[in-house]
Design a protein around this motif. Structure first.
Motif, PDB file in Angstrom:
ATOM      1  N   TYR A  94     126.777  47.151  67.703  1.00 14.61           N
ATOM      2  CA  TYR A  94     125.805  47.042  66.604  1.00 14.61           C
ATOM      3  C   TYR A  94     126.351  46.132  65.519  1.00 14.61           C
ATOM      4  CZ  TYR A  94     123.175  51.044  68.447  1.00 14.61           C
ATOM      5  OH  TYR A  94     122.415  51.882  69.227  1.00 14.61           O
ATOM      6  N   LEU A  95     125.452  45.442  64.842  1.00  8.48           N
ATOM      7  CA  LEU A  95     125.804  44.694  63.644  1.00  8.48           C
ATOM      8  C   LEU A  95     125.757  45.650  62.465  1.00  8.48           C
ATOM      9  CD1 LEU A  95     123.635  41.480  64.222  1.00  8.48           C
ATOM     10  CD2 LEU A  95     125.981  41.922  64.970  1.00  8.48           C
ATOM     11  N   HIS A  96     126.835  45.679  61.706  1.00  8.10           N
ATOM     12  CA  HIS A  96     126.993  46.631  60.600  1.00  8.10           C
ATOM     13  C   HIS A  96     126.748  45.907  59.272  1.00  8.10           C
ATOM     14  CE1 HIS A  96     129.957  49.544  58.347  1.00  8.10           C
ATOM     15  NE2 HIS A  96     128.719  49.602  57.873  1.00  8.10           N
ATOM     16  N   PHE A  97     125.718  46.344  58.545  1.00  2.00           N
ATOM     17  CA  PHE A  97     125.376  45.801  57.234  1.00  2.00           C
ATOM     18  C   PHE A  97     125.473  46.909  56.182  1.00  2.00           C
ATOM     19  CE2 PHE A  97     123.046  43.327  60.360  1.00  2.00           C
ATOM     20  CZ  PHE A  97     123.211  42.016  59.939  1.00  2.00           C
ATOM     21  N   THR A  98     125.681  46.521  54.946  1.00  5.51           N
ATOM     22  CA  THR A  98     125.658  47.482  53.839  1.00  5.51           C
ATOM     23  C   THR A  98     124.885  46.896  52.662  1.00  5.51           C
ATOM     24  OG1 THR A  98     127.701  46.676  52.820  1.00  5.51           O
ATOM     25  CG2 THR A  98     127.914  48.431  54.468  1.00  5.51           C
ATOM     26  N   PHE A  99     124.398  47.791  51.817  1.00  9.00           N
ATOM     27  CA  PHE A  99     123.877  47.404  50.502  1.00  9.00           C
ATOM     28  C   PHE A  99     123.978  48.616  49.590  1.00  9.00           C
ATOM     29  CE2 PHE A  99     120.171  48.888  52.845  1.00  9.00           C
ATOM     30  CZ  PHE A  99     119.465  49.651  51.929  1.00  9.00           C
ATOM     31  N   GLU A 100     123.904  48.394  48.288  1.00 11.01           N
ATOM     32  CA  GLU A 100     124.036  49.475  47.308  1.00 11.01           C
ATOM     33  C   GLU A 100     122.689  49.850  46.717  1.00 11.01           C
ATOM     34  OE1 GLU A 100     126.909  48.469  44.357  1.00 11.01           O
ATOM     35  OE2 GLU A 100     128.616  48.733  45.707  1.00 11.01           O
ATOM     36  N   ILE A 101     122.531  51.142  46.428  1.00  9.86           N
ATOM     37  CA  ILE A 101     121.324  51.619  45.757  1.00  9.86           C
ATOM     38  C   ILE A 101     121.712  52.656  44.708  1.00  9.86           C
ATOM     39  CG2 ILE A 101     119.763  51.230  47.709  1.00  9.86           C
ATOM     40  CD1 ILE A 101     119.907  54.220  48.302  1.00  9.86           C
ATOM     41  N   ASP A 102     120.816  52.875  43.763  1.00 11.65           N
ATOM     42  CA  ASP A 102     120.986  53.951  42.796  1.00 11.65           C
ATOM     43  C   ASP A 102     120.563  55.273  43.436  1.00 11.65           C
ATOM     44  OD1 ASP A 102     121.812  52.194  40.833  1.00 11.65           O
ATOM     45  OD2 ASP A 102     119.762  51.856  40.106  1.00 11.65           O
ATOM     46  N   GLU A 103     121.096  56.351  42.917  1.00 10.16           N
ATOM     47  CA  GLU A 103     120.792  57.667  43.475  1.00 10.16           C
ATOM     48  C   GLU A 103     119.294  57.964  43.468  1.00 10.16           C
ATOM     49  OE1 GLU A 103     122.845  62.035  43.383  1.00 10.16           O
ATOM     50  OE2 GLU A 103     122.881  60.854  41.542  1.00 10.16           O
ATOM     51  N   ALA A 104     118.577  57.466  42.468  1.00 10.12           N
ATOM     52  CA  ALA A 104     117.144  57.735  42.348  1.00 10.12           C
ATOM     53  C   ALA A 104     116.344  57.165  43.516  1.00 10.12           C
ATOM     54  CB  ALA A 104     116.611  57.167  41.038  1.00 10.12           C
ATOM     55  N   GLU A 105     116.913  56.174  44.219  1.00  9.43           N
ATOM     56  CA  GLU A 105     116.198  55.530  45.320  1.00  9.43           C
ATOM     57  C   GLU A 105     116.378  56.231  46.662  1.00  9.43           C
ATOM     58  OE1 GLU A 105     116.094  51.058  45.414  1.00  9.43           O
ATOM     59  OE2 GLU A 105     117.904  51.354  44.215  1.00  9.43           O
ATOM     60  N   ILE A 106     117.332  57.143  46.752  1.00 12.76           N
ATOM     61  CA  ILE A 106     117.707  57.698  48.054  1.00 12.76           C
ATOM     62  C   ILE A 106     116.547  58.408  48.729  1.00 12.76           C
ATOM     63  CG2 ILE A 106     119.133  59.453  49.186  1.00 12.76           C
ATOM     64  CD1 ILE A 106     121.398  58.681  47.393  1.00 12.76           C
ATOM     65  N   ASP A 107     115.862  59.288  48.001  1.00 16.13           N
ATOM     66  CA  ASP A 107     114.775  60.053  48.616  1.00 16.13           C
ATOM     67  C   ASP A 107     113.692  59.144  49.173  1.00 16.13           C
ATOM     68  OD1 ASP A 107     115.975  62.452  48.155  1.00 16.13           O
ATOM     69  OD2 ASP A 107     114.783  62.969  46.384  1.00 16.13           O
ATOM     70  N   LEU A 108     113.323  58.128  48.400  1.00 13.14           N
ATOM     71  CA  LEU A 108     112.268  57.215  48.854  1.00 13.14           C
ATOM     72  C   LEU A 108     112.695  56.451  50.095  1.00 13.14           C
ATOM     73  CD1 LEU A 108     110.951  55.795  45.461  1.00 13.14           C
ATOM     74  CD2 LEU A 108     109.781  57.388  46.988  1.00 13.14           C
ATOM     75  N   LEU A 109     113.954  56.018  50.134  1.00 12.78           N
ATOM     76  CA  LEU A 109     114.431  55.269  51.291  1.00 12.78           C
ATOM     77  C   LEU A 109     114.542  56.170  52.516  1.00 12.78           C
ATOM     78  CD1 LEU A 109     115.367  52.624  52.461  1.00 12.78           C
ATOM     79  CD2 LEU A 109     117.676  53.106  51.614  1.00 12.78           C
ATOM     80  N   GLN A 110     114.999  57.404  52.330  1.00 11.09           N
ATOM     81  CA  GLN A 110     115.051  58.347  53.450  1.00 11.09           C
ATOM     82  C   GLN A 110     113.660  58.608  54.017  1.00 11.09           C
ATOM     83  OE1 GLN A 110     117.148  61.724  51.746  1.00 11.09           O
ATOM     84  NE2 GLN A 110     119.018  61.152  52.807  1.00 11.09           N
ATOM     85  N   GLU A 111     112.703  58.759  53.122  1.00 13.52           N
ATOM     86  CA  GLU A 111     111.327  58.996  53.564  1.00 13.52           C
ATOM     87  C   GLU A 111     110.789  57.814  54.356  1.00 13.52           C
ATOM     88  OE1 GLU A 111     109.435  59.821  49.875  1.00 13.52           O
ATOM     89  OE2 GLU A 111     110.611  61.644  49.564  1.00 13.52           O
ATOM     90  N   ARG A 112     111.101  56.595  53.891  1.00 15.92           N
ATOM     91  CA  ARG A 112     110.621  55.404  54.601  1.00 15.92           C
ATOM     92  C   ARG A 112     111.257  55.336  55.991  1.00 15.92           C
ATOM     93  NH1 ARG A 112     108.293  50.430  53.177  1.00 15.92           N
ATOM     94  NH2 ARG A 112     107.442  49.641  55.150  1.00 15.92           N
ATOM     95  N   CYS A 113     112.554  55.615  56.074  1.00 14.94           N
ATOM     96  CA  CYS A 113     113.227  55.632  57.377  1.00 14.94           C
ATOM     97  C   CYS A 113     112.591  56.668  58.297  1.00 14.94           C
ATOM     98  CB  CYS A 113     114.705  55.937  57.200  1.00 14.94           C
ATOM     99  SG  CYS A 113     115.658  54.622  56.409  1.00 14.94           S
ATOM    100  N   TYR A 114     112.241  57.811  57.731  1.00 16.64           N
ATOM    101  CA  TYR A 114     111.622  58.895  58.491  1.00 16.64           C
ATOM    102  C   TYR A 114     110.300  58.429  59.097  1.00 16.64           C
ATOM    103  CZ  TYR A 114     109.975  63.735  59.256  1.00 16.64           C
ATOM    104  OH  TYR A 114     109.513  64.915  59.801  1.00 16.64           O
ATOM    105  N   PHE A 115     109.464  57.807  58.276  1.00 15.43           N
ATOM    106  CA  PHE A 115     108.161  57.351  58.753  1.00 15.43           C
ATOM    107  C   PHE A 115     108.272  56.182  59.720  1.00 15.43           C
ATOM    108  CE2 PHE A 115     106.431  59.575  54.963  1.00 15.43           C
ATOM    109  CZ  PHE A 115     105.499  60.341  55.629  1.00 15.43           C
ATOM    110  N   GLU A 116     109.257  55.314  59.524  1.00 11.73           N
ATOM    111  CA  GLU A 116     109.427  54.152  60.390  1.00 11.73           C
ATOM    112  C   GLU A 116     110.159  54.504  61.685  1.00 11.73           C
ATOM    113  OE1 GLU A 116     108.238  51.182  59.927  1.00 11.73           O
ATOM    114  OE2 GLU A 116     107.539  51.286  57.842  1.00 11.73           O
ATOM    115  N   GLY A 117     110.731  55.704  61.728  1.00  9.97           N
ATOM    116  CA  GLY A 117     111.487  56.113  62.911  1.00  9.97           C
ATOM    117  C   GLY A 117     112.825  55.396  63.043  1.00  9.97           C
TER     118      GLY A 117
END
Length: 272
Positions: free
Chosen positions: A5-28
């Motif tokens: 796998y190609l390994h990438f990273t990026f930084e986010i604020d704590e306030a963004e975590i829930d929204l990003l987790q939800e998007r990952c959940y819906f996108e599978g």
């Protein structure tokens, strides 16, 4: 065959975590994990198979390429970062690196996978709390869309008489068998596309289904056929903005309780 796998990273604020987790959940999208750096900053690790594109919802992030890595290495590093946590009061989830028997009724052992259902996501916690509140000793338990099997294991450790765990994904069924074996509980695990594999003319005392709203809407009314007037049906995986879709008068259910965590909501239902 080893998968690189190609390994990438990026930084986010704590306030963004829930929204990003939800998007990952819906996108599978499951090849992602979150590393806590400081009080308000997190590093997001994204893994994409060689030859595949970065998901569109992540492509606009400031991605930094780190390395090409074998899947076993990064899943182990991700699971190493998980710590025991309470799924409900009095019962702790213990992340494991390899199978070992967890006989205590106050502990649930699980080998984490990069998916929801390990007990960390709000929807799993909502379902778990409802099980803790409404499950009675010796209840028959039906888990539709079982995933890792953690909710069925929880029910058995809380005193359910029997559990049927169904899913239409063979990898999930294999994971559920692993989780049941680790926790030394007897669960009937079978393939079923929603209710297609559930025996007709049989009812269950407690039914749970933790999945996103669209597939849930397609079949959840049919669950009343495997319920009695005393049965409890718990659903989650629903965003607050979607709750009205489940509150129409034409449903065969009455709501006995609603729970909210973050942007997610769950219902405990009885037959009308």
């Amino acid at each position: 065959m080893k998968r690189n796998y190609l390994h990438f990273t990026f930084e986010i604020d704590e306030a963004e975590i829930d929204l990003l987790q939800e998007r990952c959940y819906f996108e599978g999208f499951k090849h992602i994990y979150f590393q806590h750096d400081t009080n308000n900053t997190w590093t997001v690790h994204v893994y994409v198979r060689k030859g595949e594109k970065i998901p569109a919802f992540l492509a606009n992030r400031s991605l930094k390429f780190l390395e090409i890595e074998n899947a076993q290495h990064w899943t182990k590093r991700w699971s190493d970062g998980l710590k025991p946590f309470d799924i409900i009061k009095g019962i702790k989830v213990i992340p494991l690196q390899k199978p070992r028997k967890i006989g205590s009724k106050k502990k649930i052992g699980i080998i984490p996978g990069l998916s929801f259902g390990t007990g960390l996501h709000e929807t799993t916690k909502i379902c778990a709390e409802f099980i803790g509140e409404y499950l009675k000793k010796n209840d028959s338990f039906l888990d539709i869309g079982t995933g890792t099997g953690i909710l069925s294991v929880l029910a058995m450790k809380l005193g359910a008489g029997c559990a049927l765990a169904v899913d239409n994904d063979e990898n999930s069924l294999s994971k559920c068998r692993e989780t049941a074996s680790i926790n030394n509980v007897d669960i009937n695990i079978t393939y079923s596309d929603f209710l297609s594999g559930v025996e007709k003319n049989k009812t269950y005392d407690f039914i749970v289904s933790n999945m996103i709203a669209d597939p849930l809407l397609s079949y959840y009314k049919d669950v009343s056929e495997v319920m009695t007037e005393k049965s409890t049906f718990v659903i989650s995986g629903i965003l607050k903005s979607q709750q009205k879709k489940f509150m129409v008068k034409s449903t065969p259910y009455r709501i006995i309780k609603i729970k909210e965590k973050g942007e997610w909501i769950g219902f405990a239902l009885k037959r009308k």
